[in-house]
Each structure stands twice: as C-alpha cells, then as structure tokens.
Design an enzyme around this catalytic site. Structure first.
Site, PDB file in Angstrom:
ATOM      1  N   LYS A 326       0.829  -1.199   0.000  1.00 38.36           N
ATOM      2  CA  LYS A 326       0.000   0.000   0.000  1.00 38.36           C
ATOM      3  C   LYS A 326       0.867   1.254   0.000  1.00 38.36           C
ATOM      4  CE  LYS A 326      -3.723  -2.146   2.734  1.00 38.36           C
ATOM      5  NZ  LYS A 326      -4.839  -2.030   1.797  1.00 38.36           N
ATOM      6  N   GLU A 398      -6.144  -9.884   0.067  1.00 39.54           N
ATOM      7  CA  GLU A 398      -5.855 -11.047   0.909  1.00 39.54           C
ATOM      8  C   GLU A 398      -7.052 -11.507   1.725  1.00 39.54           C
ATOM      9  OE1 GLU A 398      -6.315  -8.117   3.810  1.00 39.54           O
ATOM     10  OE2 GLU A 398      -5.250  -7.972   1.908  1.00 39.54           O
ATOM     11  N   ARG A 400     -10.183 -12.044   1.041  1.00 41.43           N
ATOM     12  CA  ARG A 400     -11.016 -13.078   0.413  1.00 41.43           C
ATOM     13  C   ARG A 400     -10.327 -14.441   0.458  1.00 41.43           C
ATOM     14  NH1 ARG A 400     -10.960  -9.612  -4.969  1.00 41.43           N
ATOM     15  NH2 ARG A 400     -11.074  -8.090  -3.297  1.00 41.43           N
TER      16      ARG A 400
END
Length: 560
Positions: A326, A398, A400
């Site tokens: 990120k 991540e 899911r």
C-alpha cells in the site's frame, strides 16, 4: 479436534507482556458504561447529565419526571425553555458544563435507522465531561429503539487509549483526571404512537407487542448491557495497534472468552498445521509475518440444536498490502483490518450468554499481511481448502483468501448450513454503499431481507448488492489456475465480485444459506472503531435466543 501448533497460544510471553505494560500503563481513565431503567436523583454540579431523545419524545416528559436529575441547579422554567429552543441534531446547556439537553434529528428516511443511533453517537461523543468521575445520560426513546440507541452510546465511549494524560509542554499543570469514570445511562421509555402513513415508520414493518411496552425487565437490561459491552470489546480490539495486539493476542482473547462462557476450549490450527490441512489461502497470506497465522474456532452447542450457524470473520491484524504494498497514506489505519473477526468474537460472546437454541460457531481467520522473504508473491499459485487453485495477481486482495478457507472449514468440518462471513474487505464498499451502510451479498433473498431489517433494528445498517455470479465471477478468469484473486475490471461491481470469490469456494450450488457482509467503511467513524457487526448479528439471529428483547427485534420470514 484441537490442533495446537504452539502450546503457548493462550499464554502470553513474558517479554511481550513487559513491552505491552510499558505502553499501556499510559492509558487514560477507563470508562465503565452501565445501563439502568428509570431515573435516580443526582446533582448536575457533581454528576453532569445529558438528556437526549427525539424532540417529540422529550416533550412527553413532565418537569416531575426529570427534576430529580436537574435540581437544585435547573429550574422548571429553564427546562421548559430548553425544550422550546433546542434544535434537532444539537444540544443546549441548561446548567454550564453540568446539564445539557439534546434533540435527535426529527426526520428519518427509509434507509436510515429509526433509532437515529449515528446522530446519538455524535452527540454523546461531544457531550462527555472527562473531568467528572461520574456522569449520567438520560436516554428517552421507544422500546424498539433502545438496543440500537444503547449501542450508539457505547461506541461513543471507546476503551482503548495510550495517552499519558500529561499536559502539553509549556501549559499550566492541570488537575489529574480520575483513574476511572462511571457513565450511567438511565433509560426512559415512551409510548410507541404509530400513525398510519407516518414516514418515520416507512420500511419498518409490523412490531412485536413486546416492543410497544414502556418497561424494561432485568433480562432485557442484561441483553442491552451485554451487546453494548461486546460492541466496545470489538471496537477495542480493532482500535489496538498490532505492536500491542497481534495474532498471539487474538488467539489468547478467544481462549479467554471461551473460558468465560464455560464452553469447550477453541480449536486452533496454526502455522504449518494450516499448510498441512490444505488451507493455502490463510497460510499464504500470513506466512511472511513474524507470528504465524491461525484459524480459531469456538463452538456453542445449544439444547436441541439442529443444523448449524457459522460466523466467519476476517482478522488481519495489520495489512501492509504484502508485496503489492500500500501507499504511505493508504496503509495508515490498517490496524483495523481485523474488524470482522473482532465483530464475530464480540457477537458470539453476547449471543452465547443468551443461551440460544442453536449450534453456533465463531471462526476467526487471523494473520498479518506482511512483507518478508516468505511473503506471497504476485504470480504465486495457492491451493485453498476447497481444493481450487488461485493465481495471485494482487497480494493486497488477501481478505477473500483467508475467508475462503474459513467458510469451507465452516461447511466441511463444522457442518454449518448457514454461513455468514463479515469483513473489512474492499475500499470499494464505501463507494458503493457509503460509510454508514455495510454491503451485503447473499445467495438467499430471504436471508438478505432479514439482514437489511436486522440492520435497521440494530443500528448496524446494511444495504444489498447485486448477486449475479454469471455476470461478475468471470472477472477472476485465469489461464493457469482455477481463478485469480483480484478482478480484471475494477469498475464492474467490485464489492459484489469480492463476495462471489468467497462463495465460489463453497460452490455456487451450495445448498445452505450464505451471507457476505463487507463493513470496510462502517467499521470506523473517523479514527475510531465502531464495533460494527456485534448488534447486527445478535438481532439477525436473536430469534434463536432466550432473550425476550432479541426475539422481539429479530426479523421473521419477510416476504415483501
């Protein structure tokens, strides 16, 4: 079956405890929030009081009703003046820094909560007097709104703080704050005067006769207290940074709750045991972190239970995005990516204490999505517990992956036929349904309607998203695996697609009921966690409980 890869899962390490104590001893005064029916005498000079409710409900109170909270500081004339001037959504002072009167918004649209719980939280947050050792809130409402209102108040009083309490450099010393504060919420119920065509009741449906009463018994107060307490627990877990609350601590918290509930010790599958069991999603997400990932399962066996309900929560204690890292600004706040698992743990703790007549499981999928030599790479292929293979094209998708292993575990190992997964899953949820409504994807129209109704009743609002696997699941097409983990087209119902990824591992022909709740935005209000989901799950499944209030609030079989 209990699989413990690390014997000390429920026992904190000494070095870690010492570090935690060094930081947490800075915490400011803790606030004990208690709920009571009826008013007791108090002096607003010593115990500040906020009287809050909808204007139409406040105006049903006589001076005799409230004088015990206001005298000798406030006269009847000032009380009446306050009722006449207070504006909707605002507060006015009746006695400086001692007694306040606040009115909730008068109008309510059909997709908002009848309780106005979000507005209530804001008012309470602004009205608190941190210098007082004891203060009161007088909550004036209908019985149907009392649980949502209590939760709204509870989430305005967060538990976690690491402030030292010291005054800023260069300022005059201040009197120390009390080490512990008591906030007592005294509830006054008013008659539920429903009128034909009243816009405030649009979408509410018929009410259980219990909700038309103007009294609360001890059982109902206990229900309110438990749901409020567990909402604050979920918010505290979500608020706590990962250097103070990581996977080890989450496992310990689950073990502690199981002991308090007097149920069997949780099943903990951890580290290499996840890989050996075939849970490549959860294992792959967490293997790059210093502390191994874990799947934790708590089970309550209600008397005469048939079938089973499983709540599956995403518990990413920190999400860097992994190697698909990120940005600096996007990473801030990712301590809160465990809000789904926190909600499941809190909801389980509240409902089990109501002795529901059901088999209930709480499944926590715990990991830290970190960067390291063992971290999952884009282009890696993992085999999940379903047996299906997933090509990783985004390590920041991540949640899911861990939830897919969790729901299959719930179906295959726990034999659950109703599965709810709840998670701070996609940023696109906020774009789709906003910061107050979670997004729901469901394979059952009946369960979807009940979820929306439970959201309105609990104050944890929900709005449905499209359920169209044939239109949206092709977004995950892969030429080398069964699927990719992130969509090809980000503008094609992204939150729906994320939910469908999870269902695909149960199978689109799954014969049970499946509900996916993406609460990425409502999990927080500003920089604070809300404990979203605890009240929602308790109301949605409260019809199975021994709680008179939850049974009355729980939506039945809705057909319209």
């Amino acid at each position: 079956m209990l699989i413990l890869n690390i014997l000390s899962n429920c026992v904190p390490k000494l070095a870690h405890n010492s570090l935690k104590y060094a930081v947490c001893r800075m915490s400011s005064a803790s606030v004990n929030v208690k709920f009571r029916w009826g008013l007791t005498p108090s002096d607003p000079e010593q115990q500040p009081v906020l009287i809050v409710g909808q204007a139409v409900h406040l105006n049903t109170l006589s001076w005799q009703n409230v004088r015990c909270k206001l005298e000798p500081r406030v006269s009847e004339e000032v009380w009446q003046r306050g009722l006449g001037v207070v504006a909707a959504g605002e507060a006015c002072e009746l006695w400086p820094r001692g007694a306040s009167l606040a009115a909730l918004p008068a109008r309510r649209s059909r997709h908002a909560a009848p309780s106005r719980a979000h507005a209530l939280s804001k008012i309470v947050r602004a009205a608190q007097r941190t210098s007082a050792a004891e203060e009161f809130i007088v909550l004036v409402c209908r019985k149907r709104d009392v649980l949502a209102s209590a939760v709204g108040i509870a989430r305005a009083v967060p538990q976690f703080s690491a402030r030292s309490g010291s005054a800023p450099l260069g300022t005059a010393p201040q009197a120390p704050a009390p080490s512990r504060r008591d906030l007592t919420v005294e509830i006054v119920l008013v008659a539920d005067d429903r009128r034909e065509g009243d816009s405030d009741d649009e979408g509410v449906g018929s009410l259980d006769p219990v909700l038309l009463e103007t009294t609360l018994n001890d059982d109902e107060l206990s229900t309110i207290q438990r749901v409020a307490d567990m909402t604050r627990l979920a918010a505290r877990i979500t608020d706590t940074p990962a250097n103070l609350f990581h996977v080890d601590d989450f496992v310990e918290e689950a073990c502690k709750l199981a002991k308090e509930l007097d149920i069997a010790e949780p099943t903990v599958i951890r580290g290499e045991a996840l890989r050996e069991k075939g849970m490549g999603g959860l294992y792959g997400v967490g293997r790059g972190a210093a502390r191994p990932p874990a799947l934790v399962s708590l089970t309550y066996e209600g008397a005469g239970a048939t079938g089973g309900v499983a709540w599956v929560g995403k518990g990413i204690v920190y999400d860097t995005g992994g190697l698909s890292i990120k940005s600096r600004s996007a990473m801030v706040g990712m301590k809160g990516d465990c809000g789904g698992a926190a909600a499941v743990l809190g909801a389980f703790g509240a409902l089990v204490r109501q002795k529901p007549k059901m088999r209930l499981h709480a499944v926590l999928c715990l990991a830290e999505n970190s960067v390291g030599p063992d971290a999952t790479r884009p282009d890696d292929i993992h085999q999940l517990y379903s047996g299906r293979t997933v090509e990783i094209n985004n390590t920041d998708a991540e949640g899911r992956l861990v939830l897919s292993d969790g729901v299959v575990y719930a179906q295959r190992d726990l034999k659950a036929d109703t599965i709810v997964d709840i998670a701070t899953l996609t940023g696109a949820q906020g774009t789709a349904t906003g910061k107050y409504h979670a997004a729901a994807v469901c394979n059952s129209a009946r369960l979807e309607r009940r979820c929306v109704a439970a959201g309105a009743a609990s104050g944890d609002l929900v709005h449905p998203l499209p359920f169209a696997p044939e239109l949206h699941f092709p977004e995950f097409s892969s030429v080398v695996a069964d699927m990719k983990n992130s969509v090809a087209e980000r503008n094609n119902a992204q939150p729906s697609c994320a939910g469908l990824f999870i269902l695909s591992h149960l199978g689109f022909d799954f014969r049970g009921e499946w509900l996916h709740i993406d609460m990425a935005s409502p999990a927080h209000s500003g920089e604070r966690a809300t404990g979203y989901g605890v009240a929602l799950l308790n109301v949605l499944f409260g019809g199975h409980s021994n709680s008179r209030l939850l049974r009355a609030l729980s939506p039945g079989d809705l057909t319209d």
